[in-house]
Enzyme design. Structure first.
Site, PDB file in Angstrom:
ATOM      1  N   TRP A  17      49.870  36.108  42.278  1.00 45.87           N
ATOM      2  CA  TRP A  17      49.941  34.589  42.379  1.00 45.87           C
ATOM      3  C   TRP A  17      49.399  34.032  43.690  1.00 45.87           C
ATOM      4  O   TRP A  17      48.936  33.024  43.490  1.00 45.87           O
ATOM      5  CB  TRP A  17      51.703  34.426  42.312  1.00 45.87           C
ATOM      6  CG  TRP A  17      51.999  34.633  40.909  1.00 45.87           C
ATOM      7  CD1 TRP A  17      52.889  35.631  40.626  1.00 45.87           C
ATOM      8  CD2 TRP A  17      51.652  34.058  39.847  1.00 45.87           C
ATOM      9  NE1 TRP A  17      52.962  35.766  39.315  1.00 45.87           N
ATOM     10  CE2 TRP A  17      52.493  34.721  38.700  1.00 45.87           C
ATOM     11  CE3 TRP A  17      51.104  32.759  39.249  1.00 45.87           C
ATOM     12  CZ2 TRP A  17      52.502  34.222  37.364  1.00 45.87           C
ATOM     13  CZ3 TRP A  17      51.098  32.352  38.061  1.00 45.87           C
ATOM     14  CH2 TRP A  17      51.627  32.999  37.080  1.00 45.87           C
ATOM     15  N   ASP A  38      54.954  29.835  48.824  1.00 45.40           N
ATOM     16  CA  ASP A  38      55.324  29.985  47.315  1.00 45.40           C
ATOM     17  C   ASP A  38      56.719  30.955  47.239  1.00 45.40           C
ATOM     18  O   ASP A  38      56.365  32.261  47.367  1.00 45.40           O
ATOM     19  CB  ASP A  38      54.341  30.544  46.363  1.00 45.40           C
ATOM     20  CG  ASP A  38      54.646  30.598  45.021  1.00 45.40           C
ATOM     21  OD1 ASP A  38      55.841  30.442  44.675  1.00 45.40           O
ATOM     22  OD2 ASP A  38      53.661  31.016  44.035  1.00 45.40           O
ATOM     23  N   LYS A  63      63.015  31.067  37.688  1.00 49.40           N
ATOM     24  CA  LYS A  63      63.540  32.501  38.006  1.00 49.40           C
ATOM     25  C   LYS A  63      64.960  32.665  38.404  1.00 49.40           C
ATOM     26  O   LYS A  63      65.773  33.143  37.919  1.00 49.40           O
ATOM     27  CB  LYS A  63      62.448  33.013  38.971  1.00 49.40           C
ATOM     28  CG  LYS A  63      61.266  33.348  38.412  1.00 49.40           C
ATOM     29  CD  LYS A  63      60.070  32.870  39.107  1.00 49.40           C
ATOM     30  CE  LYS A  63      58.915  32.583  38.136  1.00 49.40           C
ATOM     31  NZ  LYS A  63      58.524  33.649  37.277  1.00 49.40           N
TER      32      LYS A  63
HETATM   33  N1  PMP Z   1      54.160  31.690  41.657  1.00 52.18           N
HETATM   34  C1  PMP Z   1      54.977  32.598  41.561  1.00 52.18           C
HETATM   35  C2  PMP Z   1      55.316  33.802  42.326  1.00 52.18           C
HETATM   36  C3  PMP Z   1      55.455  32.919  40.051  1.00 52.18           C
HETATM   37  O1  PMP Z   1      56.100  34.163  39.724  1.00 52.18           O
HETATM   38  C4  PMP Z   1      54.798  32.105  38.993  1.00 52.18           C
HETATM   39  C5  PMP Z   1      55.525  32.243  37.606  1.00 52.18           C
HETATM   40  N2  PMP Z   1      55.601  33.587  37.097  1.00 52.18           N
HETATM   41  C6  PMP Z   1      54.157  30.952  39.391  1.00 52.18           C
HETATM   42  C7  PMP Z   1      53.781  30.773  40.734  1.00 52.18           C
HETATM   43  C8  PMP Z   1      53.741  30.048  38.458  1.00 52.18           C
HETATM   44  O2  PMP Z   1      54.717  29.444  37.933  1.00 52.18           O
HETATM   45  P1  PMP Z   1      54.619  28.331  36.735  1.00 52.18           P
HETATM   46  O3  PMP Z   1      54.499  28.998  35.332  1.00 52.18           O
HETATM   47  O4  PMP Z   1      55.955  27.632  36.875  1.00 52.18           O
HETATM   48  O5  PMP Z   1      53.474  27.433  36.862  1.00 52.18           O
END
Ligand code: PMP
Length: 433
Positions: free
Chosen positions: A173, A245, A269
């Site tokens: 991520w 994040d 989450k």
């Molecule tokens: N950052 C992290 C740490 C994530 O776990 C995720 C999704 N699993 C995201 C960003 C992306 O999130 P989204 O699917 O809501 O765009």
């Protein structure tokens, strides 16, 4: 702790059963019933089987098969997100879905500018402020587009095209955020854990920080790799601020918001269903977006309009509000953290005590309290593990497609009973193989 009881049964073999070699331990046993011995008496055509059943202890009555939630047909959902929600929150939403608090409408049907929804979004914000002790000079925004949209919003709002921003990449991520950053500013890769398969965070001296960077970005908890910052790095420049994040560990523990310029998190989450991304931003950082920034990606427009510039994801915000109420009712984030530490410890201890049968690749000091990735020494057994766990009501244990193996996401709403049941299952699975 689980206890065990042993019992024996003798079967009369008939011709339909086939040869003894087809009678394997796994065929005769359920995952919670572990085969200890089998004796074949070919002269009498009998097969004697001794099994050990793993029984949940009475000290933890919600463990295992008598769990009241499971009796209602719910499973333990270990998904990484969308993820399990607190059962009382779902029930509350169900109870007031048809006619929200006497309004004669469901909360999905009311105007986002009416008094009903205004009270919902204001309460959600004030409860979140209380939970995280958010200082008054920070705005709370409820946005759309997922955390992925924030990957673009950050450089667009916080940097000029010629400005530098530092990124520490401890997993997939963080890497996505860095790559998106490169499109809108001079993103600098201050450190990457790719060479060590994203199993650790860097020591302060390993990080190549730029003193002129506008911000330093981290992913506080890497959902796929299970790496979580326990302390946060210090940005180098006098005005450089930290951006995190926190999608997968948001509200899982107290956080000193004043250490950050901006925190963002997708809800799906730890705090609600998919559809809303929460941004907590220091207010002096608002209002400097690049000229070409689309209005919908400009924090200023959302701050000025209290997240109601356009139609927000009303139902999701309502659900997040219920989760925040629930977290406060549980005693706030100090209490939540204690529960999360306890759950994670049980699972990591079981992995570490398995003599290598289960393995977690992440360096111990930075193992995530939320996402626990693990592999089996005998990797050929992984699909059996996942299938058998599913048949016991423990779902979504497959690791992310990019890394394989297994992953148990044990967010706030995963009950202790779910983790205890998983650990009991893991012990029996190991004994059977
Ligand atoms: N950052 C992290 C740490 C994530 O776990 C995720 C999704 N699993 C995201 C960003 C992306 O999130 P989204 O699917 O809501 O765009």
């Amino acid at each position: 702790m689980a206890t065990s009881a042993t019992f024996q049964q003798t079967f009369l073999l008939n011709n339909n059963l086939g040869s003894l070699s087809s009678i394997t331990g796994t065929k005769l046993c359920t995952p919670s019933l572990c085969l200890r011995e089998k004796t074949h008496d070919s002269s009498r055509k009998t097969l004697s089987v001794t099994c050990t059943a793993v029984v949940p202890s009475s000290a933890t009555p919600r463990t295992g098969f008598s769990d009241p939630v499971q009796e209602e047909g719910r499973v333990f959902n270990f998904a990484a997100g969308p993820a399990t929600l607190p059962e009382n929150v779902i029930k509350k939403a169900q109870a007031e879905l048809y006619n929200w608090r006497g309004s004669g409408m469901s909360i999905m049907e009311v105007s986002h500018r009416g008094k009903e929804f205004t009270s919902v979004i204001q309460k959600a914000e004030s409860d979140l402020r209380e939970l995280l002790s958010i200082p008054a000079n920070y705005e709370v925004l409820f946005l759309q587009g997922g955390a992925s949209t924030q990957f673009s919003c950050l450089p667009l709002n916080l940097c000029g095209v010629e400005d530098t921003a530092d990124y520490i990449v401890t997993g997939s991520w963080g890497d996505k955020a860095f790559k998106e950053g490169q499109r809108f500013c001079k993103a600098n890769l201050a450190w990457s854990g790719k060479a060590t398969k994203y199993t650790r965070v860097p020591a302060e001296e390993e990080i190549q920080l730029n003193p002129n960077a506008k911000y330093l970005h981290i992913c506080a908890n890497e959902t796929i790799h299970g790496v979580e910052f326990k302390d946060y790095p210090t940005p180098k420049g006098d005005t450089t601020f930290l951006v995190a994040d926190m999608s997968s560990n948001f509200c899982s523990k107290p956080v000193d918001v004043s250490k950050f310029g901006l925190i963002y998190a997708g809800a799906q989450k730890n705090v609600g269903p998919a559809g809303v991304t929460i941004v907590i931003i220091r207010n002096d950082l608002i209002g400097h977006a690049q000229q070409s920034t689309p209005l919908m990606l400009d924090y200023k427009i959302h701050a000025e309009n209290k997240s109601l510039y356009n139609t927000p994801p009303c139902f999701t915000i309502y659900m997040c509000g219920l989760v925040f109420e629930d977290l406060l009712a549980q005693g706030g984030l100090n209490e939540i953290e204690k529960k999360n530490v306890q759950k994670a410890k049980i699972l990591y201890d079981a992995i570490d005590a398995s003599n290598g049968f289960y393995r977690c690749p992440v360096e111990k000091s930075v193992r995530s309290l939320m996402n626990v990735p693990f592999t089996l020494e005998k990797s050929e057994l992984e699909s059996d593990f996942i299938k058998q766990a599913a048949s016991e009501g423990m779902l979504q244990l497959k690791g992310h497609r990019s890394v394989g193996g297994m992953r148990a996401s044990i967010y706030n709403a995963m009950p202790l009973a779910g983790v205890e049941k998983l650990v009991s299952f893991m012990k029996v699975f190991q004994a059977n193989h």
